[in-house]
Write an enzyme that holds these catalytic residues in place. Structure first.
Site, PDB file in Angstrom:
ATOM      1  N   CYS A 116      -1.321  -0.162  -3.754  1.00  0.00           N
ATOM      2  CA  CYS A 116      -2.769  -0.334  -3.525  1.00  0.00           C
ATOM      3  C   CYS A 116      -3.496   0.417  -4.636  1.00  0.00           C
ATOM      4  CB  CYS A 116      -3.165   0.106  -2.123  1.00  0.00           C
ATOM      5  SG  CYS A 116      -2.745   1.784  -1.742  1.00  0.00           S
ATOM      6  N   ASP A 149       6.635  -1.695  -1.016  1.00  0.00           N
ATOM      7  CA  ASP A 149       5.191  -1.439  -0.964  1.00  0.00           C
ATOM      8  C   ASP A 149       5.072   0.053  -1.276  1.00  0.00           C
ATOM      9  OD1 ASP A 149       2.498  -2.011  -0.473  1.00  0.00           O
ATOM     10  OD2 ASP A 149       2.663  -1.463   1.637  1.00  0.00           O
ATOM     11  N   PRO A 152       3.003   2.457   7.986  1.00  0.00           N
ATOM     12  CA  PRO A 152       3.072   2.365   9.444  1.00  0.00           C
ATOM     13  C   PRO A 152       3.501   0.994   9.994  1.00  0.00           C
ATOM     14  CG  PRO A 152       0.795   2.190   8.727  1.00  0.00           C
ATOM     15  CD  PRO A 152       1.613   2.429   7.480  1.00  0.00           C
ATOM     16  N   ALA A 185       8.133   1.288   4.688  1.00  0.00           N
ATOM     17  CA  ALA A 185       7.539   0.420   5.709  1.00  0.00           C
ATOM     18  C   ALA A 185       6.440   1.019   6.574  1.00  0.00           C
ATOM     19  CB  ALA A 185       8.644  -0.120   6.614  1.00  0.00           C
TER      20      ALA A 185
HETATM   21  N1  SAM Z   1       4.226  -0.888   3.810  1.00  0.00           N
HETATM   22  C1  SAM Z   1       3.381  -0.049   4.625  1.00  0.00           C
HETATM   23  C2  SAM Z   1       2.462  -0.931   5.431  1.00  0.00           C
HETATM   24  O1  SAM Z   1       2.157  -2.051   5.018  1.00  0.00           O
HETATM   25  O2  SAM Z   1       2.027  -0.507   6.517  1.00  0.00           O
HETATM   26  C3  SAM Z   1       2.622   0.955   3.782  1.00  0.00           C
HETATM   27  C4  SAM Z   1       3.530   1.748   2.902  1.00  0.00           C
HETATM   28  S1  SAM Z   1       2.757   3.040   2.047  1.00  0.00           S
HETATM   29  C5  SAM Z   1       1.925   2.215   0.808  1.00  0.00           C
HETATM   30  C6  SAM Z   1       4.112   3.756   1.211  1.00  0.00           C
HETATM   31  C7  SAM Z   1       5.168   4.357   2.089  1.00  0.00           C
HETATM   32  O3  SAM Z   1       6.184   4.926   1.236  1.00  0.00           O
HETATM   33  C8  SAM Z   1       4.690   5.481   2.975  1.00  0.00           C
HETATM   34  O4  SAM Z   1       5.024   5.218   4.304  1.00  0.00           O
HETATM   35  C9  SAM Z   1       5.437   6.712   2.469  1.00  0.00           C
HETATM   36  O5  SAM Z   1       5.807   7.579   3.509  1.00  0.00           O
HETATM   37  C10 SAM Z   1       6.657   6.126   1.807  1.00  0.00           C
HETATM   38  N2  SAM Z   1       7.220   7.003   0.760  1.00  0.00           N
HETATM   39  C11 SAM Z   1       6.709   8.153   0.256  1.00  0.00           C
HETATM   40  N3  SAM Z   1       7.525   8.674  -0.672  1.00  0.00           N
HETATM   41  C12 SAM Z   1       8.582   7.837  -0.776  1.00  0.00           C
HETATM   42  C13 SAM Z   1       9.774   7.830  -1.543  1.00  0.00           C
HETATM   43  N4  SAM Z   1      10.022   8.782  -2.421  1.00  0.00           N
HETATM   44  N5  SAM Z   1      10.646   6.818  -1.365  1.00  0.00           N
HETATM   45  C14 SAM Z   1      10.375   5.835  -0.472  1.00  0.00           C
HETATM   46  N6  SAM Z   1       9.256   5.780   0.270  1.00  0.00           N
HETATM   47  C15 SAM Z   1       8.383   6.763   0.134  1.00  0.00           C
END
Ligand code: SAM
Length: 447
Positions: free
Chosen positions: A228, A175, A110, A108
């Site tokens: 993305c 996401d 930021p 989630a």
């Molecule tokens: N949904 C957010 C938004 O709309 O603002 C953006 C999310 S960003 C694309 C992906 C997120 O996944 C990041 O915050 C990251 O820290 C987290 N992430 C990284 N590695 C991960 C893992 N192994 N399992 C779950 N989440 C992870």
């Protein structure tokens, strides 16, 4: 721009070869700036161009310094890439927004999708907003608190912790962390970081997240998967591979052709891509799956209940009968009383960081109201004297400076800018104490 040849090869698998040069040319164009308005803290959007696929999404004519706009800190809008706002269509077309939904946003931070979801679901619904990386949770928490919704629970857990969670969700949003091809124009360093190896690494991480999330989704529930990035491996191929092991069906959306969303069907998986040469946005991919198998049930680990708050919080809250007071880590919170058993299960099984509205903290005889209360939708503004700040005073407050008192009455005052609360000060008549959280303060000076 020097794009890796294997990236371009992969791209030719998803868009017609003739469009590749058109796509490459747009990478030299300016990145559009878009915002999404908070329906509970409405601001004037006259004369702004609308984002076609999002009711409250707008483009700004130019990127402004949001740090110096008090309404940005009030949570009146969220700066978000327009392509990401496409998730609204999945919610509108594939869920019943009139029913009480339980939604999990698993990756989630930021908080772009989470704040968007909170504007779409009704007050009887709950969003659990999760982020695994500790350093990113505080930004998520800040953005959710600014948004003001009382129906959100923030957790910091690895997705695998959710596979054994006793509660099941109607919608799970993933996401996923990805190779970021859709961000090449906005962040050119994403090009340098791109490699085929990283695409493979991201793809296996995404598989793991998908498998971990599946069990906490109800049968017939909706999984919204997004990235993305453009390549098939992290998108349709990933979902296809996943659906070979798990029972689910890829769902189709009805999007007006005039929106120019790039629609594909690959191995029976429907994919929706925002491409910068076709839509006024950066790159984004989304696909929706309906679960077609039951979830394994997980029993509650403990019968322990939440600790009821004995503090008189009702004086600060509109429609107080809807809420229950909860004492959590010696701070006073409120949460919807119909949803207390769901919250209790979260508190027992997950690493909960925040929920509902934090009313404040009791320190000896003194009660210190929380920033979460100031910015929340349930706040009864009549419970506090208002300090109406002009722009200069508002920025001074947001820098955590001690602004001059305006009244001769001692006590807590709610600082507002253009009717939107920003936080609390304590009026001591000769001076004021600024209660704005230290970690949130604006550090730079306006030029
Ligand atoms: N949904 C957010 C938004 O709309 O603002 C953006 C999310 S960003 C694309 C992906 C997120 O996944 C990041 O915050 C990251 O820290 C987290 N992430 C990284 N590695 C991960 C893992 N192994 N399992 C779950 N989440 C992870």
């Amino acid at each position: 721009m020097n794009l890796p040849s294997s990236f371009l090869e992969n791209l030719s698998e998803v868009i017609p070869a003739l469009e590749i040069s058109e796509y490459v040319n747009t990478l030299n164009e300016e990145v559009p700036t878009s915002i999404r308005i908070n329906p509970n803290k409405k601001i004037n959007t006259q004369e702004l161009e609308k984002v076609k696929w999002c009711e409250l999404g707008y483009y700004l004519p130019e990127r402004k310094k949001f740090t110096f706009d008090p309404l940005f800190h009030a949570g009146a809008y969220y700066v978000q890439e327009a392509g990401s706002m496409l998730i609204e269509q999945a919610f509108l077309q594939l869920t019943n927004l009139n029913s009480p939904l339980k939604v999990l946003d698993l990756c989630a931070a930021p908080g772009g999708k989470s704040t968007h979801i909170l504007s779409l679901i009704n007050d009887e619904s709950i969003l659990v907003s999760n982020e695994v990386i500790g350093s990113r949770v505080s930004t998520l928490q800040q953005n959710i608190i600014k948004w003001g919704s009382a129906n959100c629970i923030i957790t910091q857990n690895d997705p695998k912790d959710y596979s054994g969670f006793s509660e099941k969700f109607d919608v799970v949003v993933i996401d996923a962390p990805c190779s970021g091809e859709g961000m090449f124009r906005k962040h050119s360093h994403a090009i340098d970081e791109w490699s085929e190896d990283n695409v493979n690494l991201c793809s296996s991480r995404q598989q793991r997240i998908l498998h971990n999330a599946w069990n906490c989704l109800k049968e017939n529930g909706l999984l919204i998967y997004s990235t993305c990035t453009y390549n098939l491996k992290e998108n349709e191929e990933n979902i296809f591979e996943f659906l070979e092991e798990r029972k689910g069906e890829s769902l189709k959306l009805n999007l007006p052709p005039a929106w120019n969303v790039h629609e594909t069907i690959h191995k029976e998986v429907y994919g929706y891509r925002m491409m910068p040469h076709k839509t006024k946005s950066e790159g984004f991919f989304m696909s929706c799956i309906q679960k077609k198998e039951p979830s394994e049930s997980n029993s509650n680990k403990s019968k322990k209940s939440f600790v009821k708050s004995h503090f008189e919080w009702k004086q600060y809250i509109k429609n107080a009968e809807k809420y229950e007071g909860v004492d959590f880590k010696n701070k006073q919170f409120i949460f919807f009383n119909d949803q207390i058993s769901f919250l209790t299960n979260c508190l027992l099984q997950l690493n909960v960081k925040h929920f509902g509205v934090e009313i404040g903290e009791l320190k000896g005889k003194d009660f210190i109201p929380s920033i979460s209360l100031a910015l929340s939708n349930p706040l009864d503004k009549n419970a506090f004297d208002i300090y109406e700040a002009n722009e200069e005073e508002a920025l001074s407050f947001l820098r955590k400076e001690n602004i001059s008192p305006k009244s001769k009455q001692k006590g807590y005052e709610l600082v507002c800018y253009e009717n939107q609360p920003l936080g609390f000060i304590k009026n001591l008549i000769s001076r004021t104490n600024n209660l704005y959280p230290k970690g949130w303060r604006v550090l730079s000076n306006k030029i």
